[in-house]
Write a protein that holds these residues in place. Sequence first.
Motif, PDB file in Angstrom:
ATOM      1  N   ARG A   1       0.913  -1.496  -0.302  1.00  0.00           N
ATOM      2  CA  ARG A   1      -0.355   0.771  -0.099  1.00  0.00           C
ATOM      3  C   ARG A   1       0.878   1.374  -0.340  1.00  0.00           C
ATOM      4  N   PRO A   2       0.432   2.239  -0.645  1.00  0.00           N
ATOM      5  CA  PRO A   2       1.038   3.623  -0.348  1.00  0.00           C
ATOM      6  C   PRO A   2       1.997   4.589   0.691  1.00  0.00           C
ATOM      7  N   ASP A   3       1.873   3.458   1.981  1.00  0.00           N
ATOM      8  CA  ASP A   3       1.999   3.447   3.269  1.00  0.00           C
ATOM      9  C   ASP A   3       2.915   2.550   3.461  1.00  0.00           C
ATOM     10  N   GLY A   4       3.464   1.894   2.987  1.00  0.00           N
ATOM     11  CA  GLY A   4       4.013   1.006   3.109  1.00  0.00           C
ATOM     12  C   GLY A   4       3.859  -0.215   3.419  1.00  0.00           C
ATOM     13  N   THR A   5       2.480  -0.796   4.082  1.00  0.00           N
ATOM     14  CA  THR A   5       1.791  -1.597   4.731  1.00  0.00           C
ATOM     15  C   THR A   5       1.767  -2.485   3.018  1.00  0.00           C
ATOM     16  N   LEU A   6       2.501  -3.820   3.990  1.00  0.00           N
ATOM     17  CA  LEU A   6       2.478  -5.456   2.824  1.00  0.00           C
ATOM     18  C   LEU A   6       1.343  -6.210   2.990  1.00  0.00           C
ATOM     19  N   TYR A   7       0.898  -6.828   1.963  1.00  0.00           N
ATOM     20  CA  TYR A   7       0.114  -7.880   2.269  1.00  0.00           C
ATOM     21  C   TYR A   7       0.062  -8.367   1.165  1.00  0.00           C
ATOM     22  N   THR A   8      -0.866  -9.865   1.455  1.00  0.00           N
ATOM     23  CA  THR A   8      -0.892 -11.102   0.370  1.00  0.00           C
ATOM     24  C   THR A   8      -2.202 -11.592  -0.190  1.00  0.00           C
ATOM     25  N   VAL A   9      -1.930 -11.409  -1.793  1.00  0.00           N
ATOM     26  CA  VAL A   9      -3.388 -11.562  -1.948  1.00  0.00           C
ATOM     27  C   VAL A   9      -3.379 -13.306  -3.350  1.00  0.00           C
TER      28      VAL A   9
ATOM     29  N   THR B   1       3.644  -2.195  -6.756  1.00  0.00           N
ATOM     30  CA  THR B   1       3.555  -1.438  -6.077  1.00  0.00           C
ATOM     31  C   THR B   1       4.425  -1.240  -4.513  1.00  0.00           C
ATOM     32  N   ASP B   2       5.404  -1.389  -4.860  1.00  0.00           N
ATOM     33  CA  ASP B   2       6.857  -2.012  -4.103  1.00  0.00           C
ATOM     34  C   ASP B   2       7.226  -0.241  -3.959  1.00  0.00           C
ATOM     35  N   LEU B   3       7.066   1.032  -2.774  1.00  0.00           N
ATOM     36  CA  LEU B   3       7.635   1.991  -2.692  1.00  0.00           C
ATOM     37  C   LEU B   3       9.544   2.161  -3.370  1.00  0.00           C
ATOM     38  N   GLN B   4      10.348   1.054  -3.650  1.00  0.00           N
ATOM     39  CA  GLN B   4      12.134   1.059  -3.533  1.00  0.00           C
ATOM     40  C   GLN B   4      11.940   0.963  -5.311  1.00  0.00           C
ATOM     41  N   TYR B   5      10.677   0.330  -6.161  1.00  0.00           N
ATOM     42  CA  TYR B   5      11.145  -0.340  -7.160  1.00  0.00           C
ATOM     43  C   TYR B   5      12.267   0.872  -8.131  1.00  0.00           C
TER      44      TYR B   5
END
Length: 152
Positions: free
Chosen positions: A72-80, A130-134
């Motif tokens: 997510r834009p706030d840095g939270t990781l999640y799996t789908v 979505t990775d902020l460091q991409y």
Amino acid sequence: MTPDQFIATYAPAAQRACAGTGLLASINLAQAILESGWGASGLTRSANNFFGIKAGKSWRGPVVTLPTREQRPDGTLYTVQAAFRKYPTPEAAFQDRVALFRLLPRYHRLFRVDTVAAEAQLLKDCGYATDLQYPAKLVSIVKKYNLTRFDS
């Protein structure tokens, strides 16, 4: 497969896919490295999908469904669970990446930049990852392995 073997094997596919498009083969190859874990990911081994390209509504080919991590834009990781495109060959995956960028208007800006940093940043800005460091990861790979030698 070692990094040198991976690069020697797939750099020609990256070059062919990008030839005459304005896209950089170095970024194409860096994405393949990053997204596939040097070809070792389950998605790459089971579906020749080097880029983590999902099977959207318009995809009419085979798919493979696997878990994937998003951020997510706030840095939270999640799996789908996501359906990903399955390709008959690695070459088809490299070609489809470029075809997808041509097809979807959100990626059209990629064809108007000519630096590694700009193309890497636009991939993030256009919603590819979505990775902020991409962008930083791609640029680092390009530099570390001198991938600009494959740009025409």
